[in-house]
Scaffold this active site. Structure first.
Site, PDB file in Angstrom:
ATOM      1  N   HIS A  54     -36.526  42.985  -5.312  1.00 35.90           N
ATOM      2  CA  HIS A  54     -36.220  42.180  -4.123  1.00 35.90           C
ATOM      3  C   HIS A  54     -36.995  42.723  -3.079  1.00 35.90           C
ATOM      4  O   HIS A  54     -36.464  43.525  -2.137  1.00 35.90           O
ATOM      5  CB  HIS A  54     -34.504  42.218  -3.618  1.00 35.90           C
ATOM      6  CG  HIS A  54     -34.420  41.040  -2.780  1.00 35.90           C
ATOM      7  ND1 HIS A  54     -34.423  41.330  -1.583  1.00 35.90           N
ATOM      8  CD2 HIS A  54     -33.925  39.876  -2.847  1.00 35.90           C
ATOM      9  CE1 HIS A  54     -33.935  40.188  -0.769  1.00 35.90           C
ATOM     10  NE2 HIS A  54     -33.739  39.374  -1.632  1.00 35.90           N
ATOM     11  N   ILE A  60     -37.248  44.305   0.592  1.00 35.58           N
ATOM     12  CA  ILE A  60     -36.357  43.946   1.598  1.00 35.58           C
ATOM     13  C   ILE A  60     -34.860  43.980   1.353  1.00 35.58           C
ATOM     14  O   ILE A  60     -34.593  43.504  -0.059  1.00 35.58           O
ATOM     15  CB  ILE A  60     -36.761  42.346   1.941  1.00 35.58           C
ATOM     16  CG1 ILE A  60     -38.096  42.169   2.444  1.00 35.58           C
ATOM     17  CG2 ILE A  60     -35.712  41.639   3.033  1.00 35.58           C
ATOM     18  CD1 ILE A  60     -38.663  40.889   2.583  1.00 35.58           C
ATOM     19  N   GLY A  63     -29.708  40.070   1.929  1.00 33.97           N
ATOM     20  CA  GLY A  63     -28.884  39.685   3.115  1.00 33.97           C
ATOM     21  C   GLY A  63     -27.349  39.782   2.505  1.00 33.97           C
ATOM     22  O   GLY A  63     -26.256  40.481   3.370  1.00 33.97           O
ATOM     23  N   VAL A  64     -27.092  39.604   1.397  1.00 30.62           N
ATOM     24  CA  VAL A  64     -25.660  39.888   0.843  1.00 30.62           C
ATOM     25  C   VAL A  64     -25.326  41.053   0.766  1.00 30.62           C
ATOM     26  O   VAL A  64     -23.933  41.485   1.165  1.00 30.62           O
ATOM     27  CB  VAL A  64     -25.389  39.137  -0.483  1.00 30.62           C
ATOM     28  CG1 VAL A  64     -25.725  37.618  -0.407  1.00 30.62           C
ATOM     29  CG2 VAL A  64     -26.367  39.830  -1.354  1.00 30.62           C
ATOM     30  N   GLU A  68     -22.074  42.437   2.792  1.00 26.07           N
ATOM     31  CA  GLU A  68     -21.051  43.782   2.122  1.00 26.07           C
ATOM     32  C   GLU A  68     -21.060  45.162   2.736  1.00 26.07           C
ATOM     33  O   GLU A  68     -20.002  45.436   2.830  1.00 26.07           O
ATOM     34  CB  GLU A  68     -21.623  44.069   0.510  1.00 26.07           C
ATOM     35  CG  GLU A  68     -21.012  44.880  -0.163  1.00 26.07           C
ATOM     36  CD  GLU A  68     -19.534  44.750  -0.764  1.00 26.07           C
ATOM     37  OE1 GLU A  68     -18.677  45.567  -0.920  1.00 26.07           O
ATOM     38  OE2 GLU A  68     -19.089  43.561  -0.559  1.00 26.07           O
TER      39      GLU A  68
END
Length: 153
Positions: A54, A60, A63-64, A68
């Site tokens: 990723h 990067i 986003g999850v 979290e």
């Protein structure tokens, strides 16, 4: 009566949260104000496993994982404030609302997560939080999330 906990280092975090590498996403929590608010710190490093895919050549933070990390900061805040240390606290997402991403988070960044409780009380199972994550004062992500605090007997 002992003094309230206002800071959690990695050793205390690991006594509160069951998460471990590669899913422990908060390095320090400070400015803990009871169960009202706290600030979490995540030092983003290239050796984290999600950067392998990723994205190759353009790492990067997903986003999850930012969301979290905000949730883990909230769990540390509640756990530290209520003395839930070595108490097998498990926390489950129930909802994530108003989630927005504004800036890429990359290796070398220091992610600062400011969380506040909007609903929840000692002894309650369902809590709601608002979180804002930033890097160098620049907004990276924001969300409201609901979680269930589950103490294992």
């Amino acid at each position: 009566m002992s003094d309230p906990v206002t800071t959690a280092d990695i050793q205390l975090i690991q006594k509160i949260l069951p998460h471990r590498y590669p899913f422990l996403l908060v390095d320090k929590v400070h400015s803990i104000d009871g169960t009202s608010s706290a600030v979490g710190i995540k030092n983003v490093t290239m050796n984290e496993p999600h950067f392998q895919g990723h994205f190759p050549g353009n790492p990067i933070m997903p986003g999850v994982t930012i969301i979290e990390a905000m949730a883990q900061t909230s769990a540390v805040m509640v756990g530290a404030s209520l003395g839930l240390i070595n108490g097998d606290l498990l926390v489950y997402f129930m909802a994530i609302d108003g989630c927005k991403f504004r800036r890429k988070v990359v290796p070398g960044d220091v992610l600062e997560m400011r969380v506040e409780t909007t609903r929840g009380k000692p002894g309650g199972k369902v809590w709601r939080f608002k979180g804002v994550a930033s890097v160098d004062g620049e907004l990276a992500a924001e969300a409201e999330f609901t979680a269930m605090m589950d103490l294992q007997a």
